[in-house]
Motif scaffolding. Structure first.
Motif, short mmCIF file in Angstrom:
data_model
loop_
_atom_site.label_atom_id
_atom_site.label_comp_id
_atom_site.label_asym_id
_atom_site.label_seq_id
_atom_site.Cartn_x
_atom_site.Cartn_y
_atom_site.Cartn_z
N ALA A 106 -40.59 -9.83 -20.10
CA ALA A 106 -41.23 -10.65 -19.07
C ALA A 106 -40.24 -11.67 -18.51
O ALA A 106 -39.58 -12.39 -19.27
CB ALA A 106 -42.44 -11.37 -19.65
N TYR A 107 -40.17 -11.72 -17.18
CA TYR A 107 -39.39 -12.77 -16.50
C TYR A 107 -40.27 -14.00 -16.32
O TYR A 107 -41.50 -13.91 -16.33
CB TYR A 107 -38.94 -12.28 -15.12
N ARG A 108 -39.64 -15.15 -16.14
CA ARG A 108 -40.38 -16.36 -15.73
C ARG A 108 -40.39 -16.37 -14.21
O ARG A 108 -39.36 -16.64 -13.57
CB ARG A 108 -39.68 -17.63 -16.23
N PRO A 146 -33.57 -4.22 -22.61
CA PRO A 146 -33.96 -3.39 -21.47
C PRO A 146 -35.40 -3.67 -21.05
O PRO A 146 -36.19 -4.18 -21.83
CB PRO A 146 -33.84 -1.96 -22.02
N TYR A 147 -35.72 -3.41 -19.80
CA TYR A 147 -37.12 -3.36 -19.39
C TYR A 147 -37.30 -2.08 -18.58
O TYR A 147 -36.30 -1.44 -18.24
CB TYR A 147 -37.56 -4.63 -18.66
N PRO A 148 -38.53 -1.65 -18.34
CA PRO A 148 -38.72 -0.34 -17.74
C PRO A 148 -37.85 -0.14 -16.49
O PRO A 148 -37.93 -0.92 -15.54
CB PRO A 148 -40.21 -0.31 -17.42
N GLY A 149 -37.02 0.88 -16.53
CA GLY A 149 -36.19 1.22 -15.39
C GLY A 149 -34.85 0.53 -15.35
O GLY A 149 -34.05 0.82 -14.46
N ARG A 150 -34.58 -0.40 -16.26
CA ARG A 150 -33.32 -1.14 -16.22
C ARG A 150 -32.66 -1.23 -17.60
O ARG A 150 -33.33 -1.39 -18.61
CB ARG A 150 -33.53 -2.56 -15.69
N THR A 151 -31.35 -1.16 -17.57
CA THR A 151 -30.54 -1.41 -18.77
C THR A 151 -30.45 -2.93 -18.97
O THR A 151 -30.69 -3.69 -18.03
CB THR A 151 -29.14 -0.79 -18.57
N PRO A 152 -30.12 -3.41 -20.18
CA PRO A 152 -30.02 -4.86 -20.37
C PRO A 152 -29.04 -5.52 -19.40
O PRO A 152 -27.94 -5.00 -19.16
CB PRO A 152 -29.50 -4.99 -21.82
N HIS A 153 -29.44 -6.65 -18.85
CA HIS A 153 -28.57 -7.37 -17.91
C HIS A 153 -29.03 -8.82 -17.81
O HIS A 153 -30.17 -9.14 -18.12
CB HIS A 153 -28.60 -6.72 -16.51
N ILE A 154 -28.09 -9.67 -17.39
CA ILE A 154 -28.38 -11.07 -17.11
C ILE A 154 -28.04 -11.32 -15.65
O ILE A 154 -26.92 -11.03 -15.20
CB ILE A 154 -27.53 -12.01 -18.01
N HIS A 155 -29.00 -11.82 -14.87
CA HIS A 155 -28.73 -12.16 -13.48
C HIS A 155 -27.94 -13.46 -13.42
O HIS A 155 -28.17 -14.36 -14.23
CB HIS A 155 -30.03 -12.35 -12.71
N VAL A 156 -27.06 -13.54 -12.44
CA VAL A 156 -26.27 -14.76 -12.30
C VAL A 156 -26.12 -15.12 -10.83
O VAL A 156 -25.97 -14.23 -9.97
CB VAL A 156 -24.90 -14.60 -13.01
FE LIG Z 1 -33.41 -7.91 -13.69
#
Ligand SMILES: [Fe+2]
Length: 219
Positions: A106-108, A146-156
């Motif tokens: 879950a994102y904030r 990971p979340y559905p459809g995405r590999t682990p990542h950090i947005h910057v």
């Molecule tokens: Fe993302």
């Protein structure tokens, strides 16, 4: 040897909590390929939505709620970023923002369901810091999941007068999910290397992982 007095014990605990981990060395060969520009995606928390009572500092693993401090679930990651331009110059005084999902994916964000049990209230989700004279910034977060459809990542998202605004994502080097990720696959090999963080096991300061990554921006 006698046990430390309660006061002394509290002092020792405070010192241990404040102890900073030692930053991993940067690779000997400086990188010159910029971090690839990417869109911010749907989960950048709008400034107007960020409550002033909330805690949006550089430690994403602790959230203050009045007198209480909630602690994030997940594997704590010490994140040292070194901001340099393609000419190798350190960028000081840049604003660095990161955001990522918690261990429950879950994102904030105002569009994300924040019902109890659907998110980790101990994870801040978004954090910010400003680079020092060497272009360095230190954040504490969790190893991205990971979340559905995405590999682990950090947005910057980075801001500085020299380059304006630069938005991208950081990936985990060697993650098996990268090869199936549409964003990762869209990047050239050099850009993938610029965006791939090499996590190392950490023992200090309650961290499970640490990484020092050179973030290269256009000159
Ligand atoms: Fe993302």
């Amino acid at each position: 040897m006698t046990a430390p007095s309660p006061t002394r014990r509290r002092t020792l605990q405070a010192a241990a909590a404040a102890a900073a981990w030692i930053a991993a060395p940067l690779p000997a060969q400086p990188r010159r390929t910029p971090l690839p520009a990417m869109t911010e995606g749907p989960f950048y928390p709008p400034r107007a939505w960020r409550s002033p009572q909330d805690d949006w500092d550089a430690d994403l693993t602790r959230v203050r709620r009045g007198a209480r401090v909630l602690v994030a679930r997940g594997e704590a990651l010490g994140l040292d970023l070194a901001l340099v331009d393609t000419g190798g110059r350190a960028i000081d005084g840049a604003d660095v923002e990161i955001w990522q999902c918690d261990v429950l994916a879950a994102y904030r964000h105002p569009d994300v369901d924040a019902a109890p049990g659907r998110f980790d209230p101990g994870f801040q989700g978004f954090g910010a810091a400003r680079t020092d004279a060497q272009g360095g910034v230190r954040l504490r977060t969790i190893r991205p999941v990971p979340y559905p459809g995405r590999t682990p990542h950090i947005h910057v998202k980075l801001r500085h007068a020299s380059f304006g605004e630069w938005t991208s994502q950081l990936f985990v080097d060697g993650d098996p999910g990268n090869a199936r990720d549409f964003v990762w696959r869209s990047l050239q090999t050099e850009a993938q290397a610029a965006a791939a963080m090499r996590l190392q096991p950490a023992a200090a300061d309650g961290l499970r992982w640490q990484v020092r990554h050179a973030v290269v921006v256009p000159a």
